[in-house]
Write an enzyme that holds these catalytic residues in place. Structure first.
Site, PDB file in Angstrom:
ATOM      1  N   GLY A 143       2.072  24.071 -15.702  1.00  0.00           N
ATOM      2  CA  GLY A 143       2.716  23.523 -16.878  1.00  0.00           C
ATOM      3  C   GLY A 143       3.209  24.565 -17.867  1.00  0.00           C
ATOM      4  N   GLY A 144       3.387  25.799 -17.424  1.00  0.00           N
ATOM      5  CA  GLY A 144       3.901  26.836 -18.300  1.00  0.00           C
ATOM      6  C   GLY A 144       2.857  27.535 -19.146  1.00  0.00           C
ATOM      7  N   ASN A 189       1.536  21.899  -5.563  1.00  0.00           N
ATOM      8  CA  ASN A 189       0.797  20.941  -6.384  1.00  0.00           C
ATOM      9  C   ASN A 189       0.098  19.945  -5.478  1.00  0.00           C
ATOM     10  OD1 ASN A 189       1.469  21.720  -9.151  1.00  0.00           O
ATOM     11  ND2 ASN A 189       3.557  21.266  -8.521  1.00  0.00           N
ATOM     12  N   GLU A 193       4.763  38.848 -11.351  1.00  0.00           N
ATOM     13  CA  GLU A 193       5.725  38.484 -10.335  1.00  0.00           C
ATOM     14  C   GLU A 193       7.115  38.810 -10.861  1.00  0.00           C
ATOM     15  OE1 GLU A 193       4.967  34.820  -7.655  1.00  0.00           O
ATOM     16  OE2 GLU A 193       6.371  34.163  -9.203  1.00  0.00           O
ATOM     17  N   HIS A 196      15.005  25.585  -9.823  1.00  0.00           N
ATOM     18  CA  HIS A 196      13.675  25.143  -9.401  1.00  0.00           C
ATOM     19  C   HIS A 196      13.858  23.976  -8.425  1.00  0.00           C
ATOM     20  CE1 HIS A 196       9.280  24.360 -10.702  1.00  0.00           C
ATOM     21  NE2 HIS A 196       9.511  23.682  -9.594  1.00  0.00           N
ATOM     22  N   ARG A 213      -1.278  17.013  -5.533  1.00  0.00           N
ATOM     23  CA  ARG A 213      -1.399  15.690  -6.162  1.00  0.00           C
ATOM     24  C   ARG A 213      -0.046  15.000  -6.108  1.00  0.00           C
ATOM     25  NH1 ARG A 213       1.609  16.908 -10.565  1.00  0.00           N
ATOM     26  NH2 ARG A 213       1.333  18.964 -11.538  1.00  0.00           N
ATOM     27  N   ARG A 262      12.671  11.997 -18.159  1.00  0.00           N
ATOM     28  CA  ARG A 262      11.364  11.766 -18.775  1.00  0.00           C
ATOM     29  C   ARG A 262      11.572  11.404 -20.247  1.00  0.00           C
ATOM     30  NH1 ARG A 262       7.011  16.174 -16.433  1.00  0.00           N
ATOM     31  NH2 ARG A 262       7.882  16.382 -14.320  1.00  0.00           N
ATOM     32  N   VAL A 320       4.776  13.872 -11.181  1.00  0.00           N
ATOM     33  CA  VAL A 320       5.414  12.991 -12.161  1.00  0.00           C
ATOM     34  C   VAL A 320       6.744  12.484 -11.609  1.00  0.00           C
ATOM     35  CG1 VAL A 320       6.379  12.840 -14.498  1.00  0.00           C
ATOM     36  CG2 VAL A 320       4.323  14.211 -14.088  1.00  0.00           C
ATOM     37  N   LYS A 370      -3.287  30.474  -7.740  1.00  0.00           N
ATOM     38  CA  LYS A 370      -1.960  30.960  -7.369  1.00  0.00           C
ATOM     39  C   LYS A 370      -2.003  32.271  -6.575  1.00  0.00           C
ATOM     40  CE  LYS A 370       0.799  28.592 -10.829  1.00  0.00           C
ATOM     41  NZ  LYS A 370      -0.220  27.586 -11.145  1.00  0.00           N
TER      42      LYS A 370
END
Length: 453
Positions: free
Chosen positions: A165-166, A292, A201, A209, A294, A339, A297, A118
């Protein structure tokens, strides 16, 4: 162009089934690597062949890069698709595949390295003019963290440089909280990623988001497929996604997507990727979070409004096929994804593995279910709790919300606790319906969810 005739699926769950589906449409044979706990899964049944790569715990199976590459070579595969999670964003895994003559369905190791860290991705974003929040370089101590936070201004967010993922992330609202937050963030980051590096930050609160889906050809050209809204999340874990964002107008969309494409082109991005932003809905300003490297989800909501098979495009681009043109991409309607996890919302969303006695999916126009579950399936305790992604599309957001409400009522899962009660409450909530949610909205309403049954 490279030819792919047999592909190794280096993942599990619904994304493994999704990759197998795309390969079937492309006429590519599939071999899936499964742990001992996943021998009887839907992915194992659907692939042309299943190969056991190790015991149930992920560290000894889905995270064993050497075992996966050996299995792919031993079964005569030309390529490896990493899905998401596990090894999907590990540059060393990409290099191992490439060194052994396997096509890695994803970006180059250099692009993964550039975007996976990051601190480095933040520097690249600034280099090409992508807005970033006030922040720091690597934080070396509690004292350094305190000094930096005072300079930036509270609240701040301590973030793991190698994180996601937090994990390795802590909100700090005043100087008294810094020491404990710094220690816990670095410890968690070290355990989760093998790298305890953190930085600071400015924390924007409330915020939304928003992320942009991109495709790149690996030679400096990229396109976008619009944006997604992912503000409904718990402890930085996404729960619901929509496309397009209900808060983004044409002007803001142009600015967001142009910025995302510019960053993807800067790193010669290959395949499907996502550039994530924090949006201040009052000022209409946005700031880079991360990229990301990739498939996400939540990619189905983009597929629903563009009718582009993103996984098939990943595979095509990995062979050297030409990139779609921006003119070929149109956004139509509105899509929402819920989800469905094996978690109990009334108990703080605790994971609840177990045997699914009954699994019955909704059907109808504008309804899609991506899943690996079936009646009699046992949810193992070793992995992420995601059971399915329930996705709907409507002519507009109101129609999509109503279609989701009906689809949730028709979804039957007996035997394990799921997040379905949460989603039913969400779609009926006036704040959600009126576009009033933000990234901390779910966390702030913990009492509401604890009352669900």
């Amino acid at each position: 162009m490279k030819e792919i005739t047999r592909l190794f699926v280096a993942n599990r769950g619904e994304i493994a089934v999704r990759v197998i589906d795309a390969c079937e449409r492309l006429g590519i044979e599939t071999v899936i690597g499964v742990s001992e706990a996943d021998r009887g899964t839907l992915g194992a049944r659907r692939a042309d062949r299943a190969f056991c790569i190790g015991p149930g715990p992920a560290a000894r199976s889905y995270l064993d890069a050497d075992a996966i590459v050996m299995a792919a070579l031993g079964t005569g595969c030309d390529a490896v698709h990493p899905g998401y999670g596990f090894l999907a964003e590990r540059a060393d895994f990409q290099r191992l595949c490439t060194e052994n003559g396997l096509v890695f369905v994803g970006p180059s190791a250099d692009a993964i390295d550039a975007m996976g860290n990051k601190l480095r991705s933040r520097a690249l974003a600034e280099e090409v003019g992508v807005p970033t929040l006030p922040g720091s370089i690597r934080i070396a101590s509690v004292g350094h963290a305190t000094e930096t936070a005072l300079a930036i201004g509270f609240p701040v967010l301590i973030k793991a440089s190698a994180g996601g993922g937090g994990r390795g992330m802590r909100i700090v609202r005043d100087a008294a909280e810094i020491a404990a937050a710094y220690e816990s963030a670095t410890t968690e980051a070290e355990k989760a990623f093998g790298d305890g590096t953190v930085y600071l930050e400015r924390f924007l609160d409330p915020a939304r988001h928003v992320e942009v889906q991109v495709l790149g050809d690996g030679a400096g050209r990229a396109i976008h497929l619009g944006e997604r809204e992912c503000s409904v999340q718990r402890r930085h874990q996404k729960l619901v996604e929509e496309a397009p964002s209900p808060m983004v107008d044409a002007d803001l969309r142009e600015r967001l997507t142009t910025t995302a494409v510019r960053l993807a082109e800067r790193v010669d991005y290959l395949g499907a990727g996502t550039v994530e932003f924090i949006l201040d809905e009052h000022s209409r300003e946005f700031y880079f979070l991360e990229m990301n490297t990739r498939i996400q989800v939540e990619h189905p909501v983009t597929e629903m409004i563009t009718e582009v098979d993103l996984v098939a495009e990943q595979i095509r681009l990995a062979t050297g096929a030409p990139l779609l043109s921006q003119d070929e991409i149109t956004l139509t309607g509105h899509a929402i994804e819920c989800r469905i996890n094996a978690e109990d919302p009334a108990k703080g969303f605790q994971p609840r593995p177990g045997r699914i006695e009954t699994w019955r999916e909704p059907v109808g126009d504008g309804i899609r279910v991506d899943t690996h579950c079936f009646s009699g399936y046992t949810v193992p305790p070793f992995y992420d709790s995601l059971l399915a992604k329930l996705v709907v599309r409507g002519a507009d957001r109101d129609e999509a919300i109503e279609r989701m409400r009906l689809a949730l009522d028709e979804l039957v899962v007996d035997g394990v606790h799921t997040t379905v009660p949460f989603h039913r409450a969400l779609v009926d909530d006036e704040t959600f319906r009126s576009r009033g949610v933000h990234t901390r909205w779910v966390d702030e309403r913990a009492d509401t969810w604890s009352a669900l049954v």
